[in-house]
Design an enzyme around this catalytic site. Structure first.
Site, PDB file in Angstrom:
ATOM      1  N   ARG A 131       0.813  -1.227   0.000  1.00 22.71           N
ATOM      2  CA  ARG A 131       0.000   0.000   0.000  1.00 22.71           C
ATOM      3  C   ARG A 131       0.841   1.270   0.000  1.00 22.71           C
ATOM      4  NH1 ARG A 131      -3.761  -0.715   4.971  1.00 22.71           N
ATOM      5  NH2 ARG A 131      -1.734  -1.446   5.658  1.00 22.71           N
ATOM      6  N   ASP A 142      -4.145  -2.118  -3.608  1.00 20.39           N
ATOM      7  CA  ASP A 142      -5.111  -2.226  -2.522  1.00 20.39           C
ATOM      8  C   ASP A 142      -5.864  -3.543  -2.717  1.00 20.39           C
ATOM      9  OD1 ASP A 142      -6.989  -2.084  -0.601  1.00 20.39           O
ATOM     10  OD2 ASP A 142      -8.002  -0.303  -1.374  1.00 20.39           O
ATOM     11  N   ILE A 143      -5.680  -4.438  -1.768  1.00 19.93           N
ATOM     12  CA  ILE A 143      -6.248  -5.784  -1.887  1.00 19.93           C
ATOM     13  C   ILE A 143      -7.756  -5.741  -2.114  1.00 19.93           C
ATOM     14  CG2 ILE A 143      -6.778  -7.852  -0.494  1.00 19.93           C
ATOM     15  CD1 ILE A 143      -3.905  -7.639   0.586  1.00 19.93           C
ATOM     16  N   ASP A 175       5.561 -23.840   6.702  1.00 15.74           N
ATOM     17  CA  ASP A 175       6.010 -23.849   8.094  1.00 15.74           C
ATOM     18  C   ASP A 175       7.524 -23.833   7.996  1.00 15.74           C
ATOM     19  OD1 ASP A 175       7.000 -24.499  10.601  1.00 15.74           O
ATOM     20  OD2 ASP A 175       5.299 -25.770  11.096  1.00 15.74           O
ATOM     21  N   HIS A 176       8.108 -22.675   8.289  1.00  9.72           N
ATOM     22  CA  HIS A 176       9.530 -22.526   7.944  1.00  9.72           C
ATOM     23  C   HIS A 176      10.415 -23.524   8.698  1.00  9.72           C
ATOM     24  CE1 HIS A 176       9.495 -19.957  11.536  1.00  9.72           C
ATOM     25  NE2 HIS A 176      10.773 -20.236  11.619  1.00  9.72           N
ATOM     26  N   LYS A 202      14.265 -26.076   7.543  1.00 10.01           N
ATOM     27  CA  LYS A 202      15.585 -26.021   8.183  1.00 10.01           C
ATOM     28  C   LYS A 202      16.377 -27.287   7.852  1.00 10.01           C
ATOM     29  CE  LYS A 202      14.228 -23.075  12.034  1.00 10.01           C
ATOM     30  NZ  LYS A 202      15.019 -21.898  11.696  1.00 10.01           N
ATOM     31  N   ASP A 230       0.839 -20.727  18.660  1.00 11.60           N
ATOM     32  CA  ASP A 230       1.903 -20.129  17.866  1.00 11.60           C
ATOM     33  C   ASP A 230       3.048 -21.108  17.579  1.00 11.60           C
ATOM     34  OD1 ASP A 230       2.673 -17.683  16.615  1.00 11.60           O
ATOM     35  OD2 ASP A 230       4.274 -17.465  18.103  1.00 11.60           O
ATOM     36  N   HIS A 248       4.988 -25.826  14.583  1.00 15.04           N
ATOM     37  CA  HIS A 248       6.398 -26.240  14.538  1.00 15.04           C
ATOM     38  C   HIS A 248       6.682 -27.527  15.324  1.00 15.04           C
ATOM     39  CE1 HIS A 248       6.769 -22.392  12.800  1.00 15.04           C
ATOM     40  NE2 HIS A 248       6.905 -21.700  13.908  1.00 15.04           N
ATOM     41  N   LYS A 278       8.926 -18.317  25.553  1.00  7.75           N
ATOM     42  CA  LYS A 278       9.627 -17.068  25.251  1.00  7.75           C
ATOM     43  C   LYS A 278      10.353 -16.597  26.499  1.00  7.75           C
ATOM     44  CE  LYS A 278       7.040 -15.323  21.408  1.00  7.75           C
ATOM     45  NZ  LYS A 278       8.174 -15.373  20.468  1.00  7.75           N
ATOM     46  N   LYS A 296      18.461 -19.537  23.688  1.00  9.40           N
ATOM     47  CA  LYS A 296      17.791 -19.885  22.446  1.00  9.40           C
ATOM     48  C   LYS A 296      18.226 -21.298  22.081  1.00  9.40           C
ATOM     49  CE  LYS A 296      17.685 -18.734  17.587  1.00  9.40           C
ATOM     50  NZ  LYS A 296      17.534 -17.718  16.592  1.00  9.40           N
TER      51      LYS A 296
HETATM   52  P1  NAD Z   1       3.233  -6.847   8.012  1.00  9.89           P
HETATM   53  O1  NAD Z   1       2.116  -6.237   8.804  1.00  9.89           O
HETATM   54  O2  NAD Z   1       4.611  -6.378   8.269  1.00  9.89           O
HETATM   55  O3  NAD Z   1       2.960  -6.640   6.459  1.00  9.89           O
HETATM   56  C1  NAD Z   1       1.677  -6.677   5.929  1.00  9.89           C
HETATM   57  C2  NAD Z   1       1.705  -6.301   4.472  1.00  9.89           C
HETATM   58  O4  NAD Z   1       0.339  -6.301   4.021  1.00  9.89           O
HETATM   59  C3  NAD Z   1       2.260  -4.928   4.153  1.00  9.89           C
HETATM   60  O5  NAD Z   1       3.079  -5.043   2.995  1.00  9.89           O
HETATM   61  C4  NAD Z   1       1.024  -4.103   3.791  1.00  9.89           C
HETATM   62  O6  NAD Z   1       1.290  -3.110   2.803  1.00  9.89           O
HETATM   63  C5  NAD Z   1       0.120  -5.162   3.232  1.00  9.89           C
HETATM   64  N1  NAD Z   1      -1.299  -4.789   3.316  1.00  9.89           N
HETATM   65  C6  NAD Z   1      -2.046  -4.622   4.409  1.00  9.89           C
HETATM   66  N2  NAD Z   1      -3.278  -4.211   4.057  1.00  9.89           N
HETATM   67  C7  NAD Z   1      -3.312  -4.144   2.701  1.00  9.89           C
HETATM   68  C8  NAD Z   1      -4.289  -3.783   1.737  1.00  9.89           C
HETATM   69  N3  NAD Z   1      -5.537  -3.417   2.060  1.00  9.89           N
HETATM   70  N4  NAD Z   1      -3.938  -3.808   0.438  1.00  9.89           N
HETATM   71  C9  NAD Z   1      -2.692  -4.177   0.076  1.00  9.89           C
HETATM   72  N5  NAD Z   1      -1.728  -4.548   0.930  1.00  9.89           N
HETATM   73  C10 NAD Z   1      -2.031  -4.510   2.236  1.00  9.89           C
HETATM   74  O7  NAD Z   1       3.081  -8.418   8.192  1.00  9.89           O
HETATM   75  P2  NAD Z   1       4.247  -9.533   8.107  1.00  9.89           P
HETATM   76  O8  NAD Z   1       4.927  -9.609   9.433  1.00  9.89           O
HETATM   77  O9  NAD Z   1       5.070  -9.289   6.907  1.00  9.89           O
HETATM   78  O10 NAD Z   1       3.414 -10.884   7.969  1.00  9.89           O
HETATM   79  C11 NAD Z   1       2.809 -11.301   6.757  1.00  9.89           C
HETATM   80  C12 NAD Z   1       2.223 -12.698   6.952  1.00  9.89           C
HETATM   81  O11 NAD Z   1       3.262 -13.586   7.287  1.00  9.89           O
HETATM   82  C13 NAD Z   1       1.210 -12.810   8.072  1.00  9.89           C
HETATM   83  O12 NAD Z   1       0.260 -13.796   7.726  1.00  9.89           O
HETATM   84  C14 NAD Z   1       2.023 -13.329   9.244  1.00  9.89           C
HETATM   85  O13 NAD Z   1       1.240 -14.057  10.163  1.00  9.89           O
HETATM   86  C15 NAD Z   1       2.991 -14.235   8.513  1.00  9.89           C
HETATM   87  N6  NAD Z   1       4.239 -14.466   9.233  1.00  9.89           N
HETATM   88  C16 NAD Z   1       5.130 -13.457   9.445  1.00  9.89           C
HETATM   89  C17 NAD Z   1       6.319 -13.715  10.092  1.00  9.89           C
HETATM   90  C18 NAD Z   1       7.348 -12.633  10.313  1.00  9.89           C
HETATM   91  O14 NAD Z   1       8.448 -12.961  10.760  1.00  9.89           O
HETATM   92  N7  NAD Z   1       7.059 -11.380  10.037  1.00  9.89           N
HETATM   93  C19 NAD Z   1       6.616 -15.018  10.534  1.00  9.89           C
HETATM   94  C20 NAD Z   1       5.693 -16.030  10.297  1.00  9.89           C
HETATM   95  C21 NAD Z   1       4.520 -15.741   9.635  1.00  9.89           C
END
Ligand code: NAD
Length: 493
Positions: A46, A89-90, A181-182, A186, A239, A244, A344, A349
């Site tokens: 966005r 915009d989604i 599932d990252h 590994k 979580d 995991h 946590k 770690k």
């Molecule tokens: P974030 O909040 O940092 O990023 C969200 C993204 O969605 C942004 O790029 C934003 O621009 C976009 N977005 C939000 N609303 C929007 C809209 N209406 N239109 C277009 N784009 C829109 O989130 P994140 O941490 O990057 O996580 C993303 C996914 O990955 C989530 O499902 C989260 O659960 C999963 N996840 C993240 C991590 C991590 O380390 N960050 C780890 C495991 C899983």
């Protein structure tokens, strides 16, 4: 190298995951020549970025987060020209039309309808609208070529996971859906299968005949940091355990598939999850321990308690630590406790699996040796990456004194710069190999395993919420969970 030309679309291209993991992974794959010769990455977000502005942002992030940060300008320039930023915009139809135009233009450039990989790196509440819009626009209709990667969380309980799977299955075929599932990417986790099924010496011992208990620990030293708001609605059970730790359990406990083939491997994993004994509500307190961290000290620095963390409800009952005991009701594992713990703000770690073998049955050395210890196999997943087998030897000298020693295979020694989990998983998704991704039945079974626990903890009938000081190994109750059966946690305690 993956050969099929591919358009990669990252929904949430300006988000945290894209910044820290996805772009560094694509870049490392690119410089190691794993990416297809022809590909483009369309990052959607966005924020307002010019193309140059977005590429500069990616470059900054690569310098900070890429495992290889000594790349040349030439490498960067040839990668950066593959990246396009699209303001998106989604919820807007125009956005999908613009995306479609970009995808079609690349097809024209490549003279064929190329593969498409859609990475949904956005909050779960957007999965519905993104997948429905992709379907409506016919952008992911080619089952053989188009794949969708979904990030965790896959629902927040069994019912929501089933609903999510139904929604995805309305729009795509199951073989197009890659639930990531990252942990499964590994090296050390993948190696569990090689270790078990490519050797003759371990698998014959891998059952209740010779194994006393198994322990899986995933301890984090970090607290909830700036994710308190998210975490407070999730907790360690959802979580970490649901995904995991149960996935690691599958790798340790599954039977050998006849072939190293995606659906056969996933069948074997699903069988294990089905065989995990469900815990009855009245037994929850006997099999599980939940706790929250309070004030403490980590690496010499004071650490505030969970309830004081930003974004956390001061009356929160969300667990930041879980320890539990599972049984697997099948002939191989009947009677062997599988202990798991995760938390946590813990002392260290450390992610590891410890397989604790039975004591030797003969009494040959029963007298005069206090040091006789059962064999122990440790698979360190992170940050150490190694496999250690402990066994008894005679201490050099005139008398018969026994001494435990270790055989070690260390990953860092033979591959100090091994790929990151996301690299492995992305290349598999580009190749159409779903072995390391979770199928819908695995996800639903895993939710089913923790369903009664979730329910009981919500009601709070049987299980107290213990506390532990930040920087410790969890509450005393977690030790008692094992000591009742004459066991103890074998990684650091
Ligand atoms: P974030 O909040 O940092 O990023 C969200 C993204 O969605 C942004 O790029 C934003 O621009 C976009 N977005 C939000 N609303 C929007 C809209 N209406 N239109 C277009 N784009 C829109 O989130 P994140 O941490 O990057 O996580 C993303 C996914 O990955 C989530 O499902 C989260 O659960 C999963 N996840 C993240 C991590 C991590 O380390 N960050 C780890 C495991 C899983």
């Amino acid at each position: 190298r993956t050969t099929a030309p591919t358009s990669i679309v990252v929904f949430g291209g300006t988000g945290d995951l894209a910044k820290r993991k996805l772009f560094p992974a694509f870049f490392n794959l690119f410089i190691d020549e794993w990416m297809p010769v022809r590909f483009q990455i369309i990052a959607l977000g966005r924020k307002q970025y010019s193309q140059e502005g977005f590429r500069a942002y990616v470059l900054e992030n690569l310098k900070e987060f890429s495992r290889n940060n000594k790349f040349t300008e030439e490498q960067w320039l040839s990668f950066s020209e593959k990246i396009t930023f699209l303001n998106f915009d989604i919820t807007g139809e125009n956005s999908f039309q613009n995306l479609n135009d970009k995808l079609t233009a690349f097809d024209v450039e490549c003279n064929s309808r190329v593969n498409r990989l859609f990475y949904l790196s956005v909050a779960p509440n957007f999965i519905d609208s993104v997948s429905t819009s992709l379907k409506k626009a016919g952008m992911a209709d080619e089952v053989e070529k188009d794949r969708i990667i979904i990030e965790k969380p896959f629902g927040y309980d069994k019912a929501s996971a089933v609903a999510l799977n139904e929604l995805l299955n309305q729009n795509f075929k199951e073989e197009q859906i890659y639930r990531i599932d990252h942990y499964l990417g590994k090296e050390t986790v993948q190696n569990i299968l090689a270790f078990r099924f490519a050797n003759t010496v371990f698998e014959p011992l891998w059952s209740n005949r010779h194994i006393e208990s198994v322990q899986i620990t995933v301890a984090e030293q970090v607290g909830v940091e700036d994710r308190g708001g998210y975490y407070d609605h999730s907790g360690a059970l959802r979580d970490m355990i649901q995904n995991h730790l149960l996935q690691i359990l599958c790798m340790v406990a599954m039977d050998a598939p006849v072939e190293f083939e995606s659906s056969l491997i996933r069948d074997k994993k699903a069988e294990i999850l089905k065989a995990v004994r469900r815990i009855k509500p009245e037994d929850i307190n006997h099999y599980t321990v939940r706790a929250q961290y309070t004030d403490g000290e980590i690496k010499g620095n004071p650490k505030q308690g969970y309830k004081q963390e930003p974004g956390v409800d001061p009356n929160s009952s969300t667990e930041t630590f879980v320890a539990m005991k599972f049984y697997i009701d099948n002939p191989r594992w009947q009677g062997v406790p599988f202990y798991m713990r995760t938390g946590k703000s813990m002392a260290q770690k450390k992610s590891c699996v410890i397989v604790n073998f039975k004591e030797v049955p003969n009494k040959t050395f029963a007298n005069g040796t206090d040091s006789l210890r059962p064999n122990q196999l440790t698979i360190n997943i992170q940050p150490e990456m190694d496999i250690r087998l402990s066994f008894m030897t005679k201490k050099p000298g005139l008398d018969m004194t026994l001494n435990p020693v270790e055989m070690v295979f260390d990953y860092f020694e033979c591959a100090p710069d091994s790929p990151e989990a996301y690299e492995t998983l992305l290349i598999d998704a580009l190749d159409g190999d779903s072995t390391l991704f979770m199928r819908s039945d695995q996800v639903e079974e895993a939710w089913d395993i923790i369903a009664t626990i979730q329910e009981e903890w919500k009601n709070g009938t049987y299980s107290p919420i213990y506390t532990y000081a930040a920087g410790s190994w969890g509450p005393e109750a977690a030790n008692e969970l094992l000591s009742r059966q004459g066991h103890r946690w074998l990684s650091a305690t």
